[in-house]
Design a protein around this motif. Structure first.
Motif, mmCIF file in Angstrom:
data_model
loop_
_atom_site.group_PDB
_atom_site.id
_atom_site.type_symbol
_atom_site.label_atom_id
_atom_site.label_comp_id
_atom_site.label_asym_id
_atom_site.label_seq_id
_atom_site.Cartn_x
_atom_site.Cartn_y
_atom_site.Cartn_z
ATOM 1 N N THR A 71 -0.185 113.685 40.237
ATOM 2 C CA THR A 71 -1.276 114.905 40.118
ATOM 3 C C THR A 71 -0.499 116.227 39.509
ATOM 4 N N VAL A 72 -0.915 116.517 38.519
ATOM 5 C CA VAL A 72 -0.817 117.985 38.169
ATOM 6 C C VAL A 72 -1.532 118.981 38.624
ATOM 7 N N LYS A 73 -0.901 119.850 39.440
ATOM 8 C CA LYS A 73 -1.511 120.967 40.090
ATOM 9 C C LYS A 73 -2.044 121.947 39.180
ATOM 10 N N ALA A 74 -3.311 122.397 39.347
ATOM 11 C CA ALA A 74 -3.900 123.469 38.560
ATOM 12 C C ALA A 74 -3.465 124.695 38.996
ATOM 13 N N ILE A 75 -2.698 125.482 37.994
ATOM 14 C CA ILE A 75 -2.267 126.781 38.078
ATOM 15 C C ILE A 75 -3.115 127.904 37.298
ATOM 16 N N GLY A 76 -3.412 129.061 38.129
ATOM 17 C CA GLY A 76 -4.024 130.073 37.368
ATOM 18 C C GLY A 76 -4.845 129.775 36.259
ATOM 19 N N ARG A 77 -5.896 130.704 36.042
ATOM 20 C CA ARG A 77 -6.736 130.465 35.122
ATOM 21 C C ARG A 77 -7.183 131.944 34.326
ATOM 22 N N ARG A 78 -6.781 133.039 34.817
ATOM 23 C CA ARG A 78 -7.218 134.305 34.366
ATOM 24 C C ARG A 78 -6.330 134.792 33.396
ATOM 25 N N ASP A 133 -4.865 115.014 34.941
ATOM 26 C CA ASP A 133 -4.146 113.835 35.134
ATOM 27 C C ASP A 133 -4.691 112.904 33.955
ATOM 28 N N SER A 134 -6.183 113.126 33.935
ATOM 29 C CA SER A 134 -6.683 112.310 32.628
ATOM 30 C C SER A 134 -5.991 112.746 31.119
ATOM 31 N N LEU A 135 -6.122 114.155 31.250
ATOM 32 C CA LEU A 135 -5.493 114.611 30.008
ATOM 33 C C LEU A 135 -3.996 114.179 29.737
ATOM 34 N N VAL A 136 -3.038 114.087 30.584
ATOM 35 C CA VAL A 136 -1.656 113.747 30.520
ATOM 36 C C VAL A 136 -1.721 112.251 30.071
ATOM 37 N N TYR A 145 -10.797 121.527 9.363
ATOM 38 C CA TYR A 145 -9.504 121.126 8.879
ATOM 39 C C TYR A 145 -9.148 119.614 9.121
ATOM 40 N N HIS A 146 -10.165 119.089 9.913
ATOM 41 C CA HIS A 146 -10.044 117.608 10.016
ATOM 42 C C HIS A 146 -8.872 117.295 10.975
ATOM 43 N N LEU A 147 -8.655 118.056 12.002
ATOM 44 C CA LEU A 147 -7.892 117.486 13.154
ATOM 45 C C LEU A 147 -8.269 116.629 13.985
ATOM 46 N N THR A 148 -7.819 116.165 14.918
ATOM 47 C CA THR A 148 -8.482 115.267 16.010
ATOM 48 C C THR A 148 -8.307 116.236 17.498
ATOM 49 N N TYR A 149 -9.434 116.421 18.082
ATOM 50 C CA TYR A 149 -9.258 117.036 19.415
ATOM 51 C C TYR A 149 -9.032 116.012 20.427
ATOM 52 N N VAL A 150 -7.964 116.069 21.230
ATOM 53 C CA VAL A 150 -7.544 115.280 22.274
ATOM 54 C C VAL A 150 -7.967 115.808 23.642
ATOM 55 N N GLY A 151 -7.793 117.125 23.749
ATOM 56 C CA GLY A 151 -8.504 117.941 25.160
ATOM 57 C C GLY A 151 -7.832 119.104 25.286
ATOM 58 N N SER A 152 -8.135 119.571 26.427
ATOM 59 C CA SER A 152 -7.723 121.063 26.605
ATOM 60 C C SER A 152 -7.469 121.031 28.095
ATOM 61 N N VAL A 153 -6.306 121.843 28.566
ATOM 62 C CA VAL A 153 -6.380 122.032 29.783
ATOM 63 C C VAL A 153 -7.171 122.663 30.779
ATOM 64 N N ILE A 194 1.519 120.734 32.112
ATOM 65 C CA ILE A 194 1.155 119.358 31.436
ATOM 66 C C ILE A 194 1.979 118.920 30.546
ATOM 67 N N ALA A 195 2.872 119.766 29.655
ATOM 68 C CA ALA A 195 3.708 119.230 28.702
ATOM 69 C C ALA A 195 4.724 118.514 29.462
ATOM 70 N N ARG A 196 5.301 119.134 30.403
ATOM 71 C CA ARG A 196 6.209 118.143 31.155
ATOM 72 C C ARG A 196 5.930 117.140 31.709
ATOM 73 N N GLN A 197 4.677 116.870 32.181
ATOM 74 C CA GLN A 197 4.361 115.759 32.743
ATOM 75 C C GLN A 197 4.304 114.635 31.567
#
Length: 328
Positions: free
Chosen positions: A2-9, A254-257, A230-238, A282-285
């Motif tokens: 599980t990736v821990k959610a860290i700060g959002r502000r 976890d689903s995004l990972v 510009y025809h990119l693919t959106y995979v997801g966001s934090v 997220i990137a590390r995981q």
């Protein structure tokens, strides 16, 4: 794992910010009586040789006003550089500026709805409101909190939308200050040409990438118009929401990972107005590079003066180069 959610502000802090009610009280206490100035008086000043007083809500909208208005306008920008436009609390100075303004120019599409109505009411504003989203075809997505369909407010990430926003500003300035109509028209024509050139340049850079590598993961869902254009693919966001204030879910992260690994995404992009820690986690995981810190994308806000993103044009150029370099 599980990736821990860290700060959002936002990492930008404003220790002297007040609530709208408190700010209004402060205005009254310091006898800032100028809040009662009418739009007619301000527009009349412009025709008499002064400038049109404009309050712009966001960094992008303020930049458009400066480009179209030139030296014919005095612009007060509410949201500060590298700060979130989804939340704002007015200062007494901001309330005074709104109360004195001939024009109040906003992004629209609900971006400022959490704070703008009460701020305007507290200011005594009696000028003209300008919604720069007028005439723009909105994209839709799912509201994370309600599960319902919602309009995406991040309209400026398509330069052709920025041109529509600028044209709306041009028309509002001509109405407020008709004696300088030619100035506003000339400024718009020049700026529209720059926006067209920007659009062409971005398309060329993105098209230089292999189609399978044009996959984007960002801090929050703010780049939909850019992705569509510009025809990119959106995979997801934090933060899987149009608002950067949404709560983070461990299972969603976890689903995004999993998506990043399965779709072989090459990078995760942070944003200047949001803390980088969760994007980095997220990137590390996921085992991919992260673009965070000083190299983050300009998502919800332009940067401070002197930065790589202190204007709309520069921010879009920076974002595109950053994306292309990371996805090569």
């Amino acid at each position: 794992m599980t990736v821990k959610a860290i700060g959002r502000r936002s990492t930008v802090h404003h220790p002297q910010r007040l609530t709208a009610a408190a700010a209004l009280a402060a205005v009254a206490a310091t006898s800032l009586t100028a809040c009662g100035t009418t739009a007619g008086a301000n527009s009349g000043d412009a025709q008499g040789g002064g400038t049109v007083k404009v309050v712009a809500t966001t960094t992008q909208v303020a930049d458009f006003v400066r480009n179209i208005g030139g030296d014919r306008v005095t612009v007060t920008q509410l949201v500060k550089p590298n700060a979130s436009p989804h939340e704002y609390e007015p200062t007494p100075a901001a309330l005074q500026a709104i109360g004195e303004a001939a024009l109040l120019v906003k992004n629209g599409v609900g971006l400022e709805d959490e704070w703008l109505p009460k701020t305007v009411q507290a200011s005594g504003f009696d000028g003209e409101s300008v919604d720069t989203s007028t005439g723009i075809t909105l994209r839709q997505g799912e509201d994370h909190e309600t599960g319902k369909t919602a309009d995406d407010p991040h309209i400026w990430h398509n330069p052709l939308n920025a041109k529509i926003m600028s044209e709306t500003i041009e028309k509002a300035l001509i109405k407020a200050d008709p004696s300088h109509k030619a100035d506003y028209q000339d400024n718009f024509t020049a700026y529209a040409a720059k926006l067209d050139a920007l659009d062409k340049d971005i398309a060329g850079q993105i098209n230089s990438l292999p189609a399978d590598d044009r996959k984007l993961v960002t801090n929050h869902d703010a780049f939909g118009y850019y992705i569509d254009r510009y025809h990119l693919t959106y995979v997801g966001s934090v933060i899987p929401d149009f608002s950067d204030q949404a709560e983070l879910s461990g299972s969603q992260l976890d689903s995004l990972v999993d998506k990043i690994k399965k779709q072989k995404v090459m990078a995760v992009f942070g944003e200047t107005s949001l803390p980088p820690k969760t994007a980095q986690a997220i990137a590390r995981q996921s085992g991919v590079k992260v673009v965070a810190g000083d190299g983050s994308l300009y998502g919800d806000s332009l940067g401070p003066k002197g930065s790589a993103g202190d204007t709309y044009l520069k921010s879009m150029e920076f974002n595109t180069k950053t994306i292309v370099d990371a996805l090569k």
